[in-house]
Design a protein around this motif. Sequence first.
Motif, PDB file in Angstrom:
ATOM      1  N   THR A  42      67.836  63.917  25.210  1.00 44.04           N
ATOM      2  CA  THR A  42      68.335  64.583  26.418  1.00 44.04           C
ATOM      3  C   THR A  42      69.594  63.900  26.936  1.00 44.04           C
ATOM      4  O   THR A  42      70.531  64.565  27.401  1.00 44.04           O
ATOM      5  CB  THR A  42      67.245  64.602  27.502  1.00 44.04           C
ATOM      6  OG1 THR A  42      66.170  65.445  27.060  1.00 44.04           O
ATOM      7  CG2 THR A  42      67.789  65.168  28.804  1.00 44.04           C
ATOM      8  N   THR A  43      69.657  62.577  26.852  1.00 44.95           N
ATOM      9  CA  THR A  43      70.877  61.871  27.268  1.00 44.95           C
ATOM     10  C   THR A  43      72.062  62.310  26.415  1.00 44.95           C
ATOM     11  O   THR A  43      73.167  62.505  26.921  1.00 44.95           O
ATOM     12  CB  THR A  43      70.671  60.350  27.159  1.00 44.95           C
ATOM     13  OG1 THR A  43      69.596  59.961  28.014  1.00 44.95           O
ATOM     14  CG2 THR A  43      71.930  59.604  27.560  1.00 44.95           C
ATOM     15  N   THR A  44      71.847  62.474  25.118  1.00 47.19           N
ATOM     16  CA  THR A  44      72.917  62.951  24.234  1.00 47.19           C
ATOM     17  C   THR A  44      73.373  64.336  24.650  1.00 47.19           C
ATOM     18  O   THR A  44      74.575  64.627  24.723  1.00 47.19           O
ATOM     19  CB  THR A  44      72.423  62.973  22.774  1.00 47.19           C
ATOM     20  OG1 THR A  44      71.998  61.665  22.398  1.00 47.19           O
ATOM     21  CG2 THR A  44      73.528  63.436  21.831  1.00 47.19           C
ATOM     22  N   LEU A  45      72.422  65.225  24.948  1.00 45.93           N
ATOM     23  CA  LEU A  45      72.773  66.575  25.398  1.00 45.93           C
ATOM     24  C   LEU A  45      73.554  66.529  26.701  1.00 45.93           C
ATOM     25  O   LEU A  45      74.542  67.264  26.872  1.00 45.93           O
ATOM     26  CB  LEU A  45      71.495  67.402  25.579  1.00 45.93           C
ATOM     27  CG  LEU A  45      71.700  68.908  25.745  1.00 45.93           C
ATOM     28  CD1 LEU A  45      71.911  69.551  24.382  1.00 45.93           C
ATOM     29  CD2 LEU A  45      70.498  69.559  26.440  1.00 45.93           C
ATOM     30  N   ARG A  46      73.151  65.675  27.623  1.00 41.99           N
ATOM     31  CA  ARG A  46      73.828  65.571  28.916  1.00 41.99           C
ATOM     32  C   ARG A  46      75.244  65.028  28.763  1.00 41.99           C
ATOM     33  O   ARG A  46      76.142  65.376  29.535  1.00 41.99           O
ATOM     34  CB  ARG A  46      73.018  64.699  29.875  1.00 41.99           C
ATOM     35  CG  ARG A  46      71.721  65.375  30.330  1.00 41.99           C
ATOM     36  CD  ARG A  46      70.864  64.437  31.187  1.00 41.99           C
ATOM     37  NE  ARG A  46      71.558  64.050  32.413  1.00 41.99           N
ATOM     38  CZ  ARG A  46      71.580  64.766  33.520  1.00 41.99           C
ATOM     39  NH1 ARG A  46      70.950  65.929  33.575  1.00 41.99           N
ATOM     40  NH2 ARG A  46      72.210  64.336  34.598  1.00 41.99           N
ATOM     41  N   PHE A  51      77.257  65.907  32.139  1.00 44.05           N
ATOM     42  CA  PHE A  51      76.460  65.377  33.239  1.00 44.05           C
ATOM     43  C   PHE A  51      76.344  63.855  33.172  1.00 44.05           C
ATOM     44  O   PHE A  51      75.968  63.219  34.162  1.00 44.05           O
ATOM     45  CB  PHE A  51      75.060  65.998  33.239  1.00 44.05           C
ATOM     46  CG  PHE A  51      75.066  67.501  33.393  1.00 44.05           C
ATOM     47  CD1 PHE A  51      75.798  68.102  34.391  1.00 44.05           C
ATOM     48  CD2 PHE A  51      74.352  68.303  32.523  1.00 44.05           C
ATOM     49  CE1 PHE A  51      75.814  69.477  34.530  1.00 44.05           C
ATOM     50  CE2 PHE A  51      74.349  69.683  32.649  1.00 44.05           C
ATOM     51  CZ  PHE A  51      75.094  70.274  33.658  1.00 44.05           C
ATOM     52  N   GLU A  52      76.600  63.289  32.001  1.00 45.69           N
ATOM     53  CA  GLU A  52      76.659  61.833  31.827  1.00 45.69           C
ATOM     54  C   GLU A  52      77.952  61.479  31.102  1.00 45.69           C
ATOM     55  O   GLU A  52      78.373  62.211  30.194  1.00 45.69           O
ATOM     56  CB  GLU A  52      75.475  61.315  31.005  1.00 45.69           C
ATOM     57  CG  GLU A  52      74.098  61.596  31.582  1.00 45.69           C
ATOM     58  CD  GLU A  52      73.776  60.751  32.795  1.00 45.69           C
ATOM     59  OE1 GLU A  52      74.568  59.838  33.112  1.00 45.69           O
ATOM     60  OE2 GLU A  52      72.735  61.007  33.426  1.00 45.69           O
ATOM     61  N   GLY A 208      64.390  55.846  19.452  1.00 47.42           N
ATOM     62  CA  GLY A 208      64.907  54.634  20.068  1.00 47.42           C
ATOM     63  C   GLY A 208      66.403  54.610  20.254  1.00 47.42           C
ATOM     64  O   GLY A 208      67.029  53.551  20.144  1.00 47.42           O
ATOM     65  N   GLY A 209      67.007  55.770  20.545  1.00 44.30           N
ATOM     66  CA  GLY A 209      68.442  55.839  20.771  1.00 44.30           C
ATOM     67  C   GLY A 209      69.278  56.020  19.531  1.00 44.30           C
ATOM     68  O   GLY A 209      70.505  56.132  19.618  1.00 44.30           O
ATOM     69  N   ASP A 210      68.644  56.061  18.362  1.00 39.31           N
ATOM     70  CA  ASP A 210      69.361  56.229  17.095  1.00 39.31           C
ATOM     71  C   ASP A 210      69.000  57.554  16.444  1.00 39.31           C
ATOM     72  O   ASP A 210      67.868  58.047  16.594  1.00 39.31           O
ATOM     73  CB  ASP A 210      68.996  55.112  16.107  1.00 39.31           C
ATOM     74  CG  ASP A 210      69.483  53.752  16.565  1.00 39.31           C
ATOM     75  OD1 ASP A 210      70.639  53.672  17.013  1.00 39.31           O
ATOM     76  OD2 ASP A 210      68.707  52.784  16.491  1.00 39.31           O
TER      77      ASP A 210
END
Length: 365
Positions: A42-46, A51-52, A208-210
């Motif tokens: 979701t952070t990648t999408l944002r 949004f980020e 894990g972020g990867d």
Amino acid sequence: MAISLQGVGKRFGSVVAVRETHLDIKDGEFFSMLGPSGCGKTTTLRMIAGFEVPDEGRVLLRGTDVTNAPPNQRNVNTVFQHYALFPHMSVLDNVSFGLELKRVPRGERRDRVAEMLRVVQLEGMEKRKPQQLSGGQQQRVALARALVNRPAALLLDEPLGALDVKLRKQMQLELKRIQTELGTTFVYVTHDQEEALTMSDRIAVMNGGDIEQVGDPKEIYEHPQTPFVADFVGSLNAFDLRVDEVSEGFAVMRVNERERLVVPVGAETRTGDELRVAVRPERVRIEPANGRAPEGGSSVEGTVVELVYLGGLTQFHVDTGTAGRIVSHRMDDEVAAGLAPGKRVTLTWPAEHAYVLAGAVSSEI
């Protein structure tokens, strides 16, 4: 490329949400980011949506650097799990809202809204309010509102999460139909493996972020590149194999004259190596004891300890002395009569349907 992430990373305090991610998403493809909660999808999408802001790296939309551009200056739209429809507006007004803000001429606006309502199959519901619609219909309104602006890409953050199972499966097919008809790039975030496999042209599995692997659904399922991908996508039998011999690209562990385990291996594998090996439950055939293995395949014996009936599918849980507990998934019309708990059985599978879990170190056998 519709979207290109070049070394993008994001931290929240001491927590690394996304690590130096490189990813290219092709124009017109249905691309899914799949992984468990907290994996960074979701952070990648944002970051794509604006949004980020990434702490490092660049975000490109159709070749244009938009890393620091606000969301309203990016030609992408986002559909969330909660559709955020305007409750006081009709379906027609909800869908046309963005076009009105952009001051699109009335005639063009009418034509584009009518075409989008046809695509999402909401013709005749123009005057209804959101509370007069089902969950699936509300989702279609949210899709139409996003797509009517003709974005370069549509970003979807688990939009089916609030729907019941049956409607969710129906909407999976609808989403794919809509994406295929319009040719718009869809970037879809989900933790549901079946959902990703059903709809996607390609999938990025995150952990894990990867990003651990990118590939089409068949490649992700049939040829996982890491233990995490193998275990997370679909069901899996995993066991340890001690290499007794290597012949013509296959490693063999001989248990006795009736039982053996076989797996394809690379040229670096040597006699005495210990490997972690996996095979999918649907590849495992179950027969009464003393069944013969396929030519060159694996064969182990065991005792049925549990049966799980799943409609057209039955799960057989078998305890083996060689490979621990192995599960076999068989369609009802394939199941031999009399395979009840306590029965001795033989499990077999072709050698090419097993694979070594790369990077996994097995314990001593």
